[in-house]
Design a protein around this motif. Structure first.
Motif, PDB file in Angstrom:
ATOM      1  N   VAL A  26       0.882  -1.136  -0.035  1.00  0.00           N
ATOM      2  CA  VAL A  26      -0.085  -0.046   0.061  1.00  0.00           C
ATOM      3  C   VAL A  26       0.875   1.325   0.016  1.00  0.00           C
ATOM      4  O   VAL A  26       2.144   1.207   0.672  1.00  0.00           O
ATOM      5  CB  VAL A  26      -1.106  -0.205   1.236  1.00  0.00           C
ATOM      6  CG1 VAL A  26      -0.208   0.063   2.389  1.00  0.00           C
ATOM      7  CG2 VAL A  26      -1.885   0.913   0.927  1.00  0.00           C
ATOM      8  N   LYS A  27       0.386   2.218  -0.662  1.00  0.00           N
ATOM      9  CA  LYS A  27       1.108   3.417  -0.560  1.00  0.00           C
ATOM     10  C   LYS A  27       0.395   4.393   0.317  1.00  0.00           C
ATOM     11  O   LYS A  27      -1.073   4.734  -0.026  1.00  0.00           O
ATOM     12  CB  LYS A  27       1.268   4.296  -1.932  1.00  0.00           C
ATOM     13  CG  LYS A  27       2.557   3.490  -3.011  1.00  0.00           C
ATOM     14  CD  LYS A  27       2.558   4.134  -4.114  1.00  0.00           C
ATOM     15  CE  LYS A  27       3.335   3.490  -5.013  1.00  0.00           C
ATOM     16  NZ  LYS A  27       3.339   3.861  -6.389  1.00  0.00           N
ATOM     17  N   LEU A  28       0.865   5.219   1.172  1.00  0.00           N
ATOM     18  CA  LEU A  28       0.357   6.305   2.246  1.00  0.00           C
ATOM     19  C   LEU A  28       0.824   7.589   1.705  1.00  0.00           C
ATOM     20  O   LEU A  28       1.875   8.008   1.672  1.00  0.00           O
ATOM     21  CB  LEU A  28       0.743   5.805   3.468  1.00  0.00           C
ATOM     22  CG  LEU A  28       0.713   4.522   4.088  1.00  0.00           C
ATOM     23  CD1 LEU A  28       0.933   4.398   5.335  1.00  0.00           C
ATOM     24  CD2 LEU A  28      -1.058   4.222   4.279  1.00  0.00           C
ATOM     25  N   ASN A  29      -0.120   8.448   1.402  1.00  0.00           N
ATOM     26  CA  ASN A  29       0.206   9.776   0.888  1.00  0.00           C
ATOM     27  C   ASN A  29       0.226  10.604   2.153  1.00  0.00           C
ATOM     28  O   ASN A  29      -0.992  10.652   3.195  1.00  0.00           O
ATOM     29  CB  ASN A  29      -0.871  10.392   0.276  1.00  0.00           C
ATOM     30  CG  ASN A  29      -0.788  11.639  -0.328  1.00  0.00           C
ATOM     31  OD1 ASN A  29       0.064  12.483   0.130  1.00  0.00           O
ATOM     32  ND2 ASN A  29      -1.338  12.012  -1.510  1.00  0.00           N
ATOM     33  N   VAL A  30       1.513  11.163   2.499  1.00  0.00           N
ATOM     34  CA  VAL A  30       1.607  12.025   3.689  1.00  0.00           C
ATOM     35  C   VAL A  30       1.361  13.513   3.337  1.00  0.00           C
ATOM     36  O   VAL A  30       1.887  14.212   4.239  1.00  0.00           O
ATOM     37  CB  VAL A  30       2.995  11.632   4.365  1.00  0.00           C
ATOM     38  CG1 VAL A  30       2.852  10.193   4.740  1.00  0.00           C
ATOM     39  CG2 VAL A  30       4.157  11.941   3.247  1.00  0.00           C
ATOM     40  N   ASP A  31       0.962  13.965   2.222  1.00  0.00           N
ATOM     41  CA  ASP A  31       0.846  15.452   2.052  1.00  0.00           C
ATOM     42  C   ASP A  31      -0.018  16.056   2.898  1.00  0.00           C
ATOM     43  O   ASP A  31       0.159  17.288   3.253  1.00  0.00           O
ATOM     44  CB  ASP A  31       0.577  15.615   0.492  1.00  0.00           C
ATOM     45  CG  ASP A  31       1.403  15.514  -0.642  1.00  0.00           C
ATOM     46  OD1 ASP A  31       2.808  15.665  -0.178  1.00  0.00           O
ATOM     47  OD2 ASP A  31       1.301  15.299  -1.749  1.00  0.00           O
TER      48      ASP A  31
END
Length: 126
Positions: free
Chosen positions: A82-87
């Motif tokens: 999974v990719k977690l967006n931290v923006d």
């Protein structure tokens, strides 16, 4: 002109490992391995590989143990990513945990905003 701001997270690698000669004080080996790193798009990619049919949870916590992301990996899935967006996260300390009933892997990470470096290029035509 205002400087462009981007989110930067320290890169890290998680790994569950065993010792050749474990002692009673050494925790037993986990039936899963996990890795995590920051992508070029400033996302955190988490991958889990399992060797046993047991559910695994991926949890990202903020300050005060607030759960910001939680995903359960089915006991039948042997691999998951999974990719977690931290923006959208504010600057600060966070904890990423990959856990099962037999134990967990935890990693601390820092999200900070830094000005993007501006590059200049000139193009000449003749």
């Amino acid at each position: 002109m205002l400087p462009v701001m981007t989110k930067i997270a320290a890169s890290f690698l998680l790994s569950a490992s065993t010792l050749i000669n474990p002692t009673p004080t050494t925790p037993k080996a986990l039936s899963f391995d996990a890795s995590a790193y920051v992508t070029v798009n400033h996302e955190i990619r988490v991958a889990v590989a399992k060797t046993a049919e047991a559910p695994v949870d991926i949890v990202l916590r903020g300050q005060n143990n607030q759960v910001l992301f939680q995903q359960s990996v089915s006991k039948k899935d042997t691999k998951y990513a999974v990719k977690l967006n931290v923006d959208q996260l504010t600057d600060g300390q966070y904890e990423l945990e990959v856990k099962s009933a037999e134990g967990s892997i935890r990693k601390q990470l820092t999200v900070s905003t830094q000005p993007a470096q501006q590059t200049s290029r000139s193009i000449a035509m003749q």
